[in-house]
Design an enzyme around this catalytic site. Structure first.
Site, PDB file in Angstrom:
ATOM      1  N   GLY A   1      34.375  44.039  48.715  1.00 54.55           N
ATOM      2  CA  GLY A   1      33.098  43.463  49.524  1.00 54.55           C
ATOM      3  C   GLY A   1      32.632  44.466  50.766  1.00 54.55           C
ATOM      4  O   GLY A   1      31.549  44.434  50.709  1.00 54.55           O
ATOM      5  N   ARG A   2      33.671  45.109  51.368  1.00 57.25           N
ATOM      6  CA  ARG A   2      33.112  45.985  52.531  1.00 57.25           C
ATOM      7  C   ARG A   2      32.500  47.238  51.916  1.00 57.25           C
ATOM      8  O   ARG A   2      31.435  47.494  52.412  1.00 57.25           O
ATOM      9  CB  ARG A   2      34.314  46.284  53.302  1.00 57.25           C
ATOM     10  N   TRP A   3      32.629  47.638  50.808  1.00 55.46           N
ATOM     11  CA  TRP A   3      32.364  48.845  50.282  1.00 55.46           C
ATOM     12  C   TRP A   3      30.630  48.367  49.710  1.00 55.46           C
ATOM     13  O   TRP A   3      29.788  49.228  50.234  1.00 55.46           O
ATOM     14  CB  TRP A   3      33.357  49.105  48.818  1.00 55.46           C
TER      15      TRP A   3
ATOM     16  N   SER B   1      49.535  39.603  51.552  1.00 56.74           N
ATOM     17  CA  SER B   1      48.583  38.553  51.065  1.00 56.74           C
ATOM     18  C   SER B   1      49.157  37.625  50.023  1.00 56.74           C
ATOM     19  O   SER B   1      48.307  37.670  48.936  1.00 56.74           O
ATOM     20  CB  SER B   1      47.060  39.105  50.529  1.00 56.74           C
TER      21      SER B   1
ATOM     22  N   LEU C   1      51.638  52.314  28.403  1.00 55.28           N
ATOM     23  CA  LEU C   1      51.813  51.701  29.783  1.00 55.28           C
ATOM     24  C   LEU C   1      51.473  50.127  29.816  1.00 55.28           C
ATOM     25  O   LEU C   1      50.890  49.575  29.031  1.00 55.28           O
ATOM     26  CB  LEU C   1      50.352  52.232  30.516  1.00 55.28           C
TER      27      LEU C   1
ATOM     28  N   SER D   1      43.263  36.359  43.034  1.00 48.13           N
ATOM     29  CA  SER D   1      44.253  35.336  43.583  1.00 48.13           C
ATOM     30  C   SER D   1      43.926  33.855  43.435  1.00 48.13           C
ATOM     31  O   SER D   1      42.803  33.504  43.322  1.00 48.13           O
ATOM     32  CB  SER D   1      44.560  35.694  45.042  1.00 48.13           C
ATOM     33  N   SER D   2      45.057  33.197  43.671  1.00 50.44           N
ATOM     34  CA  SER D   2      45.016  31.582  43.515  1.00 50.44           C
ATOM     35  C   SER D   2      43.850  31.145  44.761  1.00 50.44           C
ATOM     36  O   SER D   2      43.241  30.313  44.818  1.00 50.44           O
ATOM     37  CB  SER D   2      46.058  31.063  43.762  1.00 50.44           C
ATOM     38  N   GLU D   3      43.631  31.880  45.800  1.00 54.83           N
ATOM     39  CA  GLU D   3      42.996  31.588  46.904  1.00 54.83           C
ATOM     40  C   GLU D   3      41.456  32.115  46.673  1.00 54.83           C
ATOM     41  O   GLU D   3      40.549  31.470  47.215  1.00 54.83           O
ATOM     42  CB  GLU D   3      43.577  32.349  48.196  1.00 54.83           C
TER      43      GLU D   3
ATOM     44  N   TRP E   1      39.597  31.121  44.574  1.00 51.76           N
ATOM     45  CA  TRP E   1      38.999  30.112  43.954  1.00 51.76           C
ATOM     46  C   TRP E   1      38.076  29.425  45.033  1.00 51.76           C
ATOM     47  O   TRP E   1      37.065  28.814  44.778  1.00 51.76           O
ATOM     48  CB  TRP E   1      39.660  28.965  43.213  1.00 51.76           C
TER      49      TRP E   1
ATOM     50  N   HIS F   1      32.341  44.649  43.247  1.00 49.93           N
ATOM     51  CA  HIS F   1      33.236  44.353  42.159  1.00 49.93           C
ATOM     52  C   HIS F   1      33.141  45.136  40.883  1.00 49.93           C
ATOM     53  O   HIS F   1      34.246  45.589  40.466  1.00 49.93           O
ATOM     54  CB  HIS F   1      33.277  42.938  41.769  1.00 49.93           C
TER      55      HIS F   1
ATOM     56  N   ASP G   1      42.036  46.072  47.240  1.00 47.15           N
ATOM     57  CA  ASP G   1      41.109  45.335  48.506  1.00 47.15           C
ATOM     58  C   ASP G   1      40.116  46.145  49.057  1.00 47.15           C
ATOM     59  O   ASP G   1      40.267  47.570  48.986  1.00 47.15           O
ATOM     60  CB  ASP G   1      42.159  45.476  49.653  1.00 47.15           C
TER      61      ASP G   1
END
Length: 244
Positions: free
Chosen positions: A27-29, A200, A135, A69-71, A73, A41, A24
């Site tokens: 965007g703020r960065w 979230s 990994l 996430s699904s949100e 979209w 991103h 997370d």
């Protein structure tokens, strides 16, 4: 101030087998630097590369990242389009190095919502790394914990409707086999960056007994030292699983 002991990668009782990360703060960065969100991103992709390397070096077996996430979209169309483009670039550019490092790629989430060409590239990358063992990297794409549970219920309901399954025999273990994470151990440690303190909609079923660590660092700034700090915190936790 009391010093925390460093996590020893050779001590399997102290290093988490499975770490999941809510990445997370992109965007703020970007906003803090007066840059477009897509730049955040992109920088987040560099942070992911550092974290994958650090996780492998620390002896972590499973790393799950919340990539889309699904949100998500519901974000502006240009941002979603930019993210799709970044996924393609990452698969074509960084994938070879990841494969060479012995990373196995898996996907959790609903890939049906992706364009067919991107979906084909993702599925191809998964197939190409299926024999890697250094990994296990699980990438959550178009993923939501509630959506995953609903899809699992639908799968089980279909077998009940067809007479192939008796619902009275359903157990937690059997239910887990219908989840996207079937065959993957539950996370021992969930990390969230950016200072936010919530899950979230991430791994809601699987996080029942995970240790949670919230770090006040934006994801594009994340590196090996931040992961090590989270591992140090985890090493000091006493996991009881409700037994005492």
């Amino acid at each position: 101030m009391m010093m925390r002991a460093a996590a020893d990668p050779n001590d399997t009782g102290r290093v988490p087998r499975h770490v999941a990360i809510i990445m997370d703060g992109n965007g703020r960065w970007a906003s803090a630097r007066h840059l477009p969100k897509l730049a955040g991103h992109k920088a987040g992709g560099d942070a992911l590369k550092r974290t994958i390397q650090a996780s492998a070096q620390a002896g972590i077996e499973w790393l799950t990242i919340y990539a889309f996430s699904s949100e998500n979209w519901g974000r502006p169309e240009d941002e979603v389009g930019g993210l799709m483009g970044l996924m393609k670039l990452y698969l074509r550019g960084e994938f070879k190095e990841m494969k060479a490092q012995g990373v196995r790629l898996r996907i959790i989430g609903d890939l049906s919502r992706f364009a067919s060409d991107l979906r084909a590239e993702i599925e191809g990358a998964v197939a190409e790394t299926e024999h890697n063992t250094r990994l296990n990297l699980n990438v959550a794409l178009s993923y939501g914990g509630r959506d995953e549970i609903v899809r699992a219920v639908k799968r089980i309901a279909a077998t009940v409707k067809d007479g192939r399954f008796d619902p009275d025999t359903l157990t937690e273990d059997l239910f887990a086999t219908a989840l996207d994470t079937h065959g993957i151990p539950d996370p021992d440690l969930i990390i969230r960056t950016s200072g936010e303190v919530r899950l979230s909609n991430f791994l809601l079923w699987q996080s029942a007994y995970a240790e949670l660590v919230f770090q006040d660092v934006l994801w594009p700034d994340y590196g090996a030292e931040h992961l090590q700090d989270a591992l140090n915190t985890y090493a000091q936790r006493e996991r009881r699983y409700g037994r005492r």
